[in-house]
Scaffold this motif. Sequence first.
Motif, PDB file in Angstrom:
ATOM      1  N   THR A 157       0.821  -1.211   0.000  1.00  0.00           N
ATOM      2  CA  THR A 157       0.000   0.000   0.000  1.00  0.00           C
ATOM      3  C   THR A 157       0.857   1.263   0.000  1.00  0.00           C
ATOM      4  OG1 THR A 157      -1.730  -1.169   1.221  1.00  0.00           O
ATOM      5  CG2 THR A 157      -1.807   1.240   1.246  1.00  0.00           C
ATOM      6  N   PHE A 158       1.827   1.302   0.907  1.00  0.00           N
ATOM      7  CA  PHE A 158       2.624   2.522   1.068  1.00  0.00           C
ATOM      8  C   PHE A 158       3.529   2.773  -0.138  1.00  0.00           C
ATOM      9  CE2 PHE A 158       2.532   1.776   5.978  1.00  0.00           C
ATOM     10  CZ  PHE A 158       1.182   2.104   5.986  1.00  0.00           C
ATOM     11  N   THR A 159       4.148   1.727  -0.670  1.00  0.00           N
ATOM     12  CA  THR A 159       5.024   1.931  -1.829  1.00  0.00           C
ATOM     13  C   THR A 159       4.219   2.354  -3.051  1.00  0.00           C
ATOM     14  OG1 THR A 159       4.943  -0.434  -2.406  1.00  0.00           O
ATOM     15  CG2 THR A 159       6.797   0.317  -1.043  1.00  0.00           C
ATOM     16  N   SER A 160       3.002   1.857  -3.165  1.00  0.00           N
ATOM     17  CA  SER A 160       2.165   2.208  -4.311  1.00  0.00           C
ATOM     18  C   SER A 160       1.771   3.674  -4.308  1.00  0.00           C
ATOM     19  CB  SER A 160       0.907   1.334  -4.334  1.00  0.00           C
ATOM     20  OG  SER A 160       1.241  -0.015  -4.485  1.00  0.00           O
ATOM     21  N   SER A 161       1.740   4.273  -3.119  1.00  0.00           N
ATOM     22  CA  SER A 161       1.420   5.699  -3.052  1.00  0.00           C
ATOM     23  C   SER A 161       2.527   6.542  -3.658  1.00  0.00           C
ATOM     24  CB  SER A 161       1.191   6.114  -1.593  1.00  0.00           C
ATOM     25  OG  SER A 161       2.394   6.048  -0.844  1.00  0.00           O
ATOM     26  N   ARG A 171       4.316  -6.622  -4.810  1.00  0.00           N
ATOM     27  CA  ARG A 171       4.849  -7.547  -3.808  1.00  0.00           C
ATOM     28  C   ARG A 171       6.174  -7.001  -3.296  1.00  0.00           C
ATOM     29  NH1 ARG A 171       1.766 -11.875  -1.981  1.00  0.00           N
ATOM     30  NH2 ARG A 171       3.676 -13.089  -1.736  1.00  0.00           N
ATOM     31  N   VAL A 172       6.263  -6.810  -2.013  1.00  0.00           N
ATOM     32  CA  VAL A 172       7.509  -6.378  -1.375  1.00  0.00           C
ATOM     33  C   VAL A 172       7.869  -7.411  -0.309  1.00  0.00           C
ATOM     34  CG1 VAL A 172       8.707  -4.582  -0.079  1.00  0.00           C
ATOM     35  CG2 VAL A 172       6.912  -3.942  -1.712  1.00  0.00           C
ATOM     36  N   PRO A 173       8.975  -8.138  -0.464  1.00  0.00           N
ATOM     37  CA  PRO A 173       9.377  -9.036   0.620  1.00  0.00           C
ATOM     38  C   PRO A 173       9.684  -8.221   1.880  1.00  0.00           C
ATOM     39  CG  PRO A 173      10.623  -9.471  -1.403  1.00  0.00           C
ATOM     40  CD  PRO A 173       9.900  -8.172  -1.598  1.00  0.00           C
ATOM     41  N   HIS A 194      10.612  -1.215  -9.311  1.00  0.00           N
ATOM     42  CA  HIS A 194      10.523   0.247  -9.263  1.00  0.00           C
ATOM     43  C   HIS A 194      11.752   0.760  -8.527  1.00  0.00           C
ATOM     44  CE1 HIS A 194       8.513   4.180  -9.348  1.00  0.00           C
ATOM     45  NE2 HIS A 194       9.069   4.374  -8.164  1.00  0.00           N
ATOM     46  N   THR A 195      12.312   1.835  -9.005  1.00  0.00           N
ATOM     47  CA  THR A 195      13.490   2.426  -8.372  1.00  0.00           C
ATOM     48  C   THR A 195      13.081   3.635  -7.550  1.00  0.00           C
ATOM     49  OG1 THR A 195      14.917   1.703 -10.192  1.00  0.00           O
ATOM     50  CG2 THR A 195      15.766   3.434  -8.753  1.00  0.00           C
ATOM     51  N   GLU A 200      13.175   8.447  -0.464  1.00  0.00           N
ATOM     52  CA  GLU A 200      11.937   7.671  -0.508  1.00  0.00           C
ATOM     53  C   GLU A 200      12.107   6.330   0.208  1.00  0.00           C
ATOM     54  OE1 GLU A 200      10.034   9.214  -4.752  1.00  0.00           O
ATOM     55  OE2 GLU A 200      11.520   7.592  -4.746  1.00  0.00           O
ATOM     56  N   ILE A 201      13.263   5.689   0.004  1.00  0.00           N
ATOM     57  CA  ILE A 201      13.531   4.401   0.643  1.00  0.00           C
ATOM     58  C   ILE A 201      13.480   4.532   2.159  1.00  0.00           C
ATOM     59  CG2 ILE A 201      15.349   2.687   1.083  1.00  0.00           C
ATOM     60  CD1 ILE A 201      16.195   3.055  -1.858  1.00  0.00           C
TER      61      ILE A 201
END
Length: 331
Positions: A157-161, A171-173, A194-195, A200-201
């Motif tokens: 959810t958070f990365t998709s934002s 999918r994020v391990p 996605h980079t 952001e990381i």
Amino acid sequence: MVKAVVLGAAGGIGQPLSLLLKLNDAITELALYDIVNSPGVAADLSHINTPAKVTGYLPPNDGLKNALTNAHLIVIPAGVPRKPGMSRDDLFKINAGIVRDLATGIANYSPDAYVLVISNPVNSTVPIIAEVLKKHGVFNAKKVFGVTTLDIVRASTFTSSVSRADPREVRVPVVGGHSGVTIIPLLSQISPPHTFNQEEIESLTKRIQFGGDEVVKAKDGAGSATLSMAQAGARFATSILNATVKGESGIVEPSYVCLDADGVGGKQVRIAVNGLSYFSSNIELGKNGIEKIHPLGDLSEYENKLLEAAIPELRTNINKGVSFITDESKF
């Protein structure tokens, strides 16, 4: 016949979790247990037009025994919720005792069931379950799971934002454990790729690690994550059922498990994490539970630092859980 059991079914997680399991067509019997209100929850759910028969049990009249007997799958959300200013570790003394007593029931009445642990702090409660089952000579490392799926759901959810990808496809391990700095999102292994820049990381990592605090604060003392946790727990339960009942193969989900469950993969992960006996990594599910523990893969420099920070905390959490059973005089 496939019997699923929810221990702590009348609580904030237990009720929506029980609802979602009632809708699962692989379940033919759903047993709900709690210290209060579980017969009412069962009566309510029994009106839903799906095949699963629902029963509710309280402690009197061998309620725990009747709930657990012949169980295929047991999900444990029992325990007190986190409140503002309370860390997951603060929950330990209360929830550890609850989990210990439920584990004793599992050892006595359903030792062959698949056990999914939601009760916090998961980093410690999973070792508690394992130690109780070991005392009774019925521990099977392939069948005991700490549910960390909410961390995976949050990561998607958070990365998709940021990436604008469809969160349902992301999918994020997320490896390590299930609290604070022990939660290690491997953003370098995100799929679809996605980079992210370093800012952001770091921002996303912190949000994934402490996403639970957002909910605790927003609920203003009324509890912690319940609805999202219920969905995450039901998702992982579905994966277990798909593998063990429907015979589906190639199902991979992160989960906090005993690394003894897989002699080869577990040993590889154990070396990577300085000898920890429990760790969350991608696991492959099969008809007998854990088929394979996947290695961590290539980590970025930043992720290696996260791993270094997580290991001491995890070791403390694990030792605390083990000691609660092996040396209860400390508590």
